[in-house]
Scaffold this motif. Structure first.
Motif, PDB file in Angstrom:
ATOM      1  N   ALA A  18      -0.287 -14.783  22.527  1.00 15.10           N
ATOM      2  CA  ALA A  18       0.922 -14.621  21.851  1.00 15.10           C
ATOM      3  C   ALA A  18       1.035 -14.595  20.350  1.00 15.10           C
ATOM      4  O   ALA A  18       0.071 -15.573  19.938  1.00 15.10           O
ATOM      5  N   ASP A  19       1.250 -13.773  19.666  1.00 12.40           N
ATOM      6  CA  ASP A  19       1.507 -13.812  18.232  1.00 12.40           C
ATOM      7  C   ASP A  19       2.802 -14.643  17.883  1.00 12.40           C
ATOM      8  O   ASP A  19       3.674 -14.448  18.318  1.00 12.40           O
ATOM      9  N   VAL A  20       2.230 -15.636  17.085  1.00 11.35           N
ATOM     10  CA  VAL A  20       3.600 -16.452  16.414  1.00 11.35           C
ATOM     11  C   VAL A  20       3.901 -16.027  15.265  1.00 11.35           C
ATOM     12  O   VAL A  20       5.028 -15.809  14.848  1.00 11.35           O
ATOM     13  N   LEU A  21       3.000 -15.555  14.608  1.00 12.69           N
ATOM     14  CA  LEU A  21       3.464 -15.063  13.020  1.00 12.69           C
ATOM     15  C   LEU A  21       2.792 -13.720  12.994  1.00 12.69           C
ATOM     16  O   LEU A  21       1.838 -13.193  13.420  1.00 12.69           O
ATOM     17  N   ARG A  22       3.855 -13.008  12.212  1.00 11.64           N
ATOM     18  CA  ARG A  22       3.661 -11.569  12.149  1.00 11.64           C
ATOM     19  C   ARG A  22       4.123 -11.102  10.597  1.00 11.64           C
ATOM     20  O   ARG A  22       4.942 -11.279  10.372  1.00 11.64           O
ATOM     21  N   GLY A  23       3.044 -10.419  10.107  1.00 10.99           N
ATOM     22  CA  GLY A  23       3.426  -9.666   8.711  1.00 10.99           C
ATOM     23  C   GLY A  23       3.706 -10.853   7.439  1.00 10.99           C
ATOM     24  O   GLY A  23       4.613 -10.469   6.820  1.00 10.99           O
ATOM     25  N   ILE A  24       3.262 -12.137   7.739  1.00 11.47           N
ATOM     26  CA  ILE A  24       3.819 -13.108   6.596  1.00 11.47           C
ATOM     27  C   ILE A  24       2.868 -12.555   5.277  1.00 11.47           C
ATOM     28  O   ILE A  24       1.704 -12.528   5.291  1.00 11.47           O
ATOM     29  N   VAL A  36      10.553 -24.163   3.036  1.00 14.83           N
ATOM     30  CA  VAL A  36      10.554 -23.244   4.206  1.00 14.83           C
ATOM     31  C   VAL A  36      11.488 -23.873   5.303  1.00 14.83           C
ATOM     32  O   VAL A  36      11.586 -25.128   5.606  1.00 14.83           O
ATOM     33  N   VAL A  37      12.521 -22.786   5.689  1.00 19.16           N
ATOM     34  CA  VAL A  37      13.552 -23.179   6.267  1.00 19.16           C
ATOM     35  C   VAL A  37      13.854 -22.266   7.476  1.00 19.16           C
ATOM     36  O   VAL A  37      13.139 -21.085   7.375  1.00 19.16           O
ATOM     37  N   GLY A  38      14.443 -22.869   8.823  1.00 20.01           N
ATOM     38  CA  GLY A  38      14.401 -21.713   9.775  1.00 20.01           C
ATOM     39  C   GLY A  38      14.739 -22.588  11.109  1.00 20.01           C
ATOM     40  O   GLY A  38      14.543 -23.749  10.939  1.00 20.01           O
ATOM     41  N   PRO A  39      15.058 -21.769  11.963  1.00 22.40           N
ATOM     42  CA  PRO A  39      15.306 -22.718  13.272  1.00 22.40           C
ATOM     43  C   PRO A  39      13.960 -23.168  14.043  1.00 22.40           C
ATOM     44  O   PRO A  39      12.936 -22.674  13.589  1.00 22.40           O
ATOM     45  N   VAL A 214      13.023 -18.258   4.359  1.00 21.09           N
ATOM     46  CA  VAL A 214      13.751 -18.144   5.724  1.00 21.09           C
ATOM     47  C   VAL A 214      13.061 -17.622   6.635  1.00 21.09           C
ATOM     48  O   VAL A 214      12.946 -16.303   6.443  1.00 21.09           O
ATOM     49  N   MET A 215      12.590 -18.352   7.728  1.00 24.37           N
ATOM     50  CA  MET A 215      11.740 -17.783   8.898  1.00 24.37           C
ATOM     51  C   MET A 215      12.482 -17.511   9.903  1.00 24.37           C
ATOM     52  O   MET A 215      13.319 -18.160  10.367  1.00 24.37           O
ATOM     53  N   GLN A 216      12.294 -16.336  10.614  1.00 27.83           N
ATOM     54  CA  GLN A 216      13.011 -16.097  12.012  1.00 27.83           C
ATOM     55  C   GLN A 216      11.915 -15.437  12.793  1.00 27.83           C
ATOM     56  O   GLN A 216      11.345 -14.426  12.551  1.00 27.83           O
ATOM     57  N   ASN A 217      11.577 -15.864  14.137  1.00 32.45           N
ATOM     58  CA  ASN A 217      10.850 -15.293  14.983  1.00 32.45           C
ATOM     59  C   ASN A 217       9.464 -14.935  14.641  1.00 32.45           C
ATOM     60  O   ASN A 217       8.903 -13.890  14.770  1.00 32.45           O
ATOM     61  N   LEU A 235      22.734 -16.765   7.205  1.00 33.53           N
ATOM     62  CA  LEU A 235      22.613 -18.151   8.021  1.00 33.53           C
ATOM     63  C   LEU A 235      23.137 -18.139   9.388  1.00 33.53           C
ATOM     64  O   LEU A 235      22.596 -18.626  10.202  1.00 33.53           O
ATOM     65  N   GLN A 236      24.437 -17.462   9.511  1.00 39.58           N
ATOM     66  CA  GLN A 236      24.788 -17.145  10.891  1.00 39.58           C
ATOM     67  C   GLN A 236      23.944 -16.480  11.847  1.00 39.58           C
ATOM     68  O   GLN A 236      23.891 -16.880  13.008  1.00 39.58           O
ATOM     69  N   GLU A 237      23.269 -15.729  11.386  1.00 37.48           N
ATOM     70  CA  GLU A 237      22.196 -14.747  12.163  1.00 37.48           C
ATOM     71  C   GLU A 237      21.192 -15.500  12.525  1.00 37.48           C
ATOM     72  O   GLU A 237      20.670 -15.531  13.912  1.00 37.48           O
ATOM     73  N   VAL A 238      20.466 -16.131  11.471  1.00 36.60           N
ATOM     74  CA  VAL A 238      19.100 -16.900  11.653  1.00 36.60           C
ATOM     75  C   VAL A 238      19.251 -18.141  12.413  1.00 36.60           C
ATOM     76  O   VAL A 238      18.236 -18.419  13.311  1.00 36.60           O
ATOM     77  N   PHE A 239      20.383 -19.087  12.278  1.00 33.58           N
ATOM     78  CA  PHE A 239      20.709 -20.270  13.033  1.00 33.58           C
ATOM     79  C   PHE A 239      21.524 -19.965  13.991  1.00 33.58           C
ATOM     80  O   PHE A 239      21.937 -21.099  14.740  1.00 33.58           O
TER      81      PHE A 239
END
Length: 261
Positions: A18-24, A36-39, A214-217, A235-239
């Motif tokens: 599995a890839d955890v990080l993509r295109g960082i 660095v924030v994110g769920p 802000v990180m997501q997936n 905010l509402q979408e990411v969290f």
């Protein structure tokens, strides 16, 4: 133009198949704090592992200044970048002072004694982390918050140009959380350090960071000033929380995050 202290280009990394990080991709500059924030599970801690070489890259590159991470030996990496991990248990029954001295390992001869510069750095790090009164205590006797500050002090004792911190204020009370963020901002300003700090406290991250990532997936969903990044829709979408709202802190005037309910 001067190179960023740390830069990542199109990073891809993960565990197993599995890839955890993509295109960082991002640059971190001297004198700057990026929060660095994110769920949970979005890849924040994995990012720090990839940036330090603990997790091999599947593609992309990491550079410290003009040098590629792959060309830098581990001992030299420790002179360029200090890391405070999210979790680490005490292994040896060291006192706090001796534990913090471990941060000087890469700066000393392999079989050498601690020099004056090492002792000075340790004293400074203990003072920064407000641990002077606990310097002689066993690390196994520390509370969770005290242990977190000992980990931070060890990282500070390395005196590196880059600091990568994974939730450095976890387990700390509000006063100490505020003090740590003030310290990090001051270190960036006074010592020109480049600091990447993972945080679950959106308000402290926004208050003391120059930019927020802000990180997501496993991707960077947004990167910019707190004012630009902390939008209600994002905010509402990411969290995944419709109650999150952005607004101004009435005391500092900075952008913060609040619950509408």
């Amino acid at each position: 133009m001067k190179s960023p202290a740390l830069s990542a280009s199109d990073l891809r990394a993960g565990y197993g198949a599995a890839d955890v990080l993509r295109g960082i991709a991002f640059d971190l500059h001297a004198g700057e704090v990026i929060g660095v924030v994110g769920p949970n599970g979005c890849g924040k801690s994995t990012l720090l592992r990839a940036l330090t070489g603990l997790l091999p890259l599947r593609s992309g590159s990491v550079r410290f200044g003009h040098r590629d991470l792959s060309e830098i030996a581990p001992r030299e990496r420790a002179r360029l970048c200090a890391v405070q991990p999210q979790t680490e248990a005490p292994v040896f029954d060291f006192d706090v002072r001796r534990f913090v001295l471990l941060g000087r390992h890469a700066l000393r001869p392999l079989l050498g004694w601690a020099a004056t510069a090492d002792i000075t750095a340790v004293h400074s790090a203990l003072a920064c982390a407000h641990l002077e009164n606990l310097a002689g205590r066993s690390v196994r006797e520390l509370s969770a918050g005290e242990w977190q500050r000992a980990l931070l002090a060890r990282a500070l004792a390395q005196e590196t140009p880059v600091l990568l911190l994974d939730e450095p204020v976890a387990h700390l009370d509000p006063g100490h959380r505020h003090e740590v963020h003030v310290l990090l901002r001051d270190l960036a300003r006074s010592q020109n350090k480049a600091i990447l700090c993972v945080s679950h406290d959106l308000n402290l991250a926004a208050e003391f960071s120059d930019r927020l990532m802000v990180m997501q997936n496993g991707t960077i969903r947004a990167l910019g000033t707190p004012e630009d990044v902390l939008r209600d829709d994002l905010l509402q979408e990411v969290f995944d929380c419709d109650s999150l709202r952005s607004g101004k802190n009435p005391f500092s005037g900075k952008t913060g995050v609040f619950f509408a309910s």
